[in-house]
Design a protein around this motif. Structure first.
Motif, short mmCIF file in Angstrom:
data_model
loop_
_atom_site.label_atom_id
_atom_site.label_comp_id
_atom_site.label_asym_id
_atom_site.label_seq_id
_atom_site.Cartn_x
_atom_site.Cartn_y
_atom_site.Cartn_z
N PHE A 275 0.83 -1.20 0.00
CA PHE A 275 0.00 0.00 0.00
C PHE A 275 0.87 1.26 0.00
CE2 PHE A 275 -1.91 3.34 2.68
CZ PHE A 275 -2.92 3.74 1.83
N GLU A 276 1.91 1.29 0.84
CA GLU A 276 2.75 2.47 0.92
C GLU A 276 3.43 2.75 -0.42
OE1 GLU A 276 5.78 5.18 1.21
OE2 GLU A 276 6.26 3.09 0.80
N ALA A 277 3.93 1.69 -1.06
CA ALA A 277 4.60 1.86 -2.35
C ALA A 277 3.62 2.32 -3.42
CB ALA A 277 5.28 0.56 -2.76
N ALA A 278 2.44 1.70 -3.47
CA ALA A 278 1.44 2.06 -4.48
C ALA A 278 0.95 3.49 -4.29
CB ALA A 278 0.27 1.09 -4.43
N ALA A 279 0.77 3.89 -3.01
CA ALA A 279 0.32 5.25 -2.73
C ALA A 279 1.38 6.27 -3.12
CB ALA A 279 -0.03 5.36 -1.25
N ARG A 280 2.63 5.95 -2.84
CA ARG A 280 3.73 6.88 -3.13
C ARG A 280 3.99 6.97 -4.63
NH1 ARG A 280 8.63 4.76 -3.12
NH2 ARG A 280 8.01 3.25 -1.53
N LEU A 281 3.93 5.85 -5.33
CA LEU A 281 4.27 5.81 -6.76
C LEU A 281 3.05 6.01 -7.66
CD1 LEU A 281 6.69 2.74 -6.57
CD2 LEU A 281 7.33 5.15 -6.76
N GLU A 282 1.87 5.95 -7.05
CA GLU A 282 0.61 6.10 -7.79
C GLU A 282 0.52 5.09 -8.93
OE1 GLU A 282 0.47 10.25 -8.89
OE2 GLU A 282 -0.48 10.77 -6.98
N SER A 283 0.94 3.89 -8.65
CA SER A 283 0.93 2.84 -9.68
C SER A 283 1.11 1.49 -9.02
CB SER A 283 2.04 3.08 -10.70
OG SER A 283 2.21 1.95 -11.53
N PHE A 284 0.20 0.54 -9.33
CA PHE A 284 0.35 -0.82 -8.83
C PHE A 284 1.54 -1.51 -9.50
CE2 PHE A 284 -4.44 -1.26 -7.69
CZ PHE A 284 -4.23 -0.48 -6.56
N SER A 285 1.74 -1.25 -10.76
CA SER A 285 2.82 -1.93 -11.48
C SER A 285 4.20 -1.46 -10.99
CB SER A 285 2.68 -1.72 -12.99
OG SER A 285 2.74 -0.34 -13.29
N ARG A 286 4.36 -0.15 -10.77
CA ARG A 286 5.63 0.34 -10.27
C ARG A 286 5.87 -0.12 -8.83
NH1 ARG A 286 4.23 5.03 -13.37
NH2 ARG A 286 3.46 6.13 -11.51
N ALA A 287 4.78 -0.19 -8.04
CA ALA A 287 4.91 -0.71 -6.67
C ALA A 287 5.33 -2.17 -6.70
CB ALA A 287 3.59 -0.54 -5.93
N ALA A 288 4.74 -2.94 -7.62
CA ALA A 288 5.10 -4.36 -7.74
C ALA A 288 6.56 -4.53 -8.11
CB ALA A 288 4.19 -5.03 -8.77
N GLU A 289 7.04 -3.68 -9.02
CA GLU A 289 8.44 -3.76 -9.44
C GLU A 289 9.38 -3.43 -8.28
OE1 GLU A 289 11.42 -1.62 -12.70
OE2 GLU A 289 9.24 -1.37 -12.85
N GLU A 290 9.01 -2.44 -7.50
CA GLU A 290 9.86 -2.03 -6.36
C GLU A 290 9.92 -3.12 -5.30
OE1 GLU A 290 9.90 2.10 -4.65
OE2 GLU A 290 8.95 1.10 -2.93
N ILE A 291 8.79 -3.77 -5.05
CA ILE A 291 8.72 -4.76 -3.97
C ILE A 291 9.16 -6.14 -4.44
CG2 ILE A 291 7.12 -5.94 -2.39
CD1 ILE A 291 5.59 -3.33 -2.18
N GLY A 292 9.04 -6.39 -5.73
CA GLY A 292 9.42 -7.70 -6.24
C GLY A 292 8.25 -8.66 -6.38
N LEU A 293 7.07 -8.12 -6.63
CA LEU A 293 5.88 -8.94 -6.86
C LEU A 293 5.32 -8.64 -8.24
CD1 LEU A 293 4.07 -8.49 -3.40
CD2 LEU A 293 5.43 -10.46 -4.13
N THR A 294 4.27 -9.36 -8.60
CA THR A 294 3.60 -9.06 -9.87
C THR A 294 2.56 -7.98 -9.64
OG1 THR A 294 1.87 -10.72 -9.52
CG2 THR A 294 3.91 -11.45 -10.61
N GLN A 295 2.18 -7.32 -10.76
CA GLN A 295 1.18 -6.27 -10.66
C GLN A 295 -0.15 -6.84 -10.15
OE1 GLN A 295 -1.71 -5.82 -12.63
NE2 GLN A 295 -2.24 -3.78 -11.82
#
Length: 295
Positions: free
Chosen positions: A16-36
């Motif tokens: 949630f923190e990554a998606a909120a900060r990056l405003e993107s599920f795909s970019r959050a997934a890439e940062e954390i190492g998961l799929t979108q």
């Protein structure tokens, strides 16, 4: 009621923190190492647990709702605190770490200058100095050795006397040389420390009525009071133990040789269990060599 039942899994909070900060599920997934799709699924589960939407889905981008912005502040703060807590554990993972508690004035005026000697005597020791002022409990705290100022060490602890708590007037050389008799202190600029024993007690012990010794600056920190005396700002009634290095260096002088016995001393204390550790025992043995009970 189950405590903390509204707290989601940590992985959801990170997503949630990554998606909120990056405003993107795909970019959050890439940062954390998961799929979108995994991030998207986690956020729907999170929203279901909370009971309201946290994101507005706009094509490939997402925007926080008002509730999402509020929740993001909380989650970010919690994650930062958890990360800080992890970093604070680093000293515990170091081999040879020995946690030494001492009041700030003892650490600054006595222990700090002697750390090179400690490292030479116990090469494997990695000292961690705690000056937080917390009451010591060896059963519940990660403290190996503590230095305390007391009438006597706590019952049941291992202890050794490092120095007694005798007090004596000290001043910068130029000021000290103007003081010929203890009665001269009645007209001198005095430095006062918070505590149960002060100038009135020292003068009364010399047979001098202490009616005019309330003038001068007051300090709650012995180190700063000694620093003020070193700067020539007055005469301090100081622990000879804490003033020892400044006296040896010539930054301070004792205008009168007499001291006041406070009935207290500086004790190193530990527990039998902590002293079974080789590095802790090494520090303890070194403290015995540094002890100066007659100071």
């Amino acid at each position: 009621m189950v405590k903390y039942r509204h707290i989601p899994p940590t992985q959801f909070m990170k997503g949630f923190e990554a998606a909120a900060r990056l405003e993107s599920f795909s970019r959050a997934a890439e940062e954390i190492g998961l799929t979108q799709s995994a991030i998207s699924h986690q956020m729907r589960l999170l929203e279901g647990q909370i009971g309201q939407p946290l994101f507005l889905r706009i094509g490939r981008e997402v925007r926080l709702t008002d509730a999402g912005r509020d929740y993001h502040r909380t989650v970010r703060r919690c994650l930062e605190m958890m990360e800080e807590g992890y970093r604070r554990l680093e000293p515990y993972r170091k081999p040879g770490s020995v946690v030494i508690y001492a009041p700030r004035d003892v650490t600054r005026r006595w222990l700090l200058q002697r750390l090179p000697l400690l490292k030479t005597a116990v090469p494997a020791c990695e000292p961690w100095l705690d000056t937080s002022g917390t009451a010591i409990d060896f059963e519940t705290m990660e403290v190996d050795i503590a230095i305390i100022h007391a009438h006597e060490p706590p019952v049941g602890s291992e202890s050794l006397l490092i120095a007694n708590g005798n007090l004596s007037p000290v001043a910068a050389p130029a000021l000290a040389q103007t003081l010929r008799d203890p009665a001269d202190l009645l007209t001198a600029s005095l430095i006062h420390e918070e505590g149960p024993i002060g100038w009135a007690d020292w003068l009364a012990d010399r047979g001098i009525a202490p009616d005019a010794v309330w003038r001068g600056s007051n300090f709650s920190d012995s180190d700063i009071a000694l620093a003020a005396a070193e700067l020539g700002q007055g005469v301090a009634l100081a622990s000879v133990f804490l003033a020892r290095d400044a006296l040896a260096a010539g930054n301070l002088m004792q205008p009168f040789p007499t001291t006041l016995d406070t009935g207290r001393g500086w004790f190193a204390i530990s527990s039998p269990a902590r002293l079974k550790d080789g590095d802790v025992r090494g520090v303890w043995d070194w403290l015995q060599t540094q002890a100066a009970g007659g100071a």
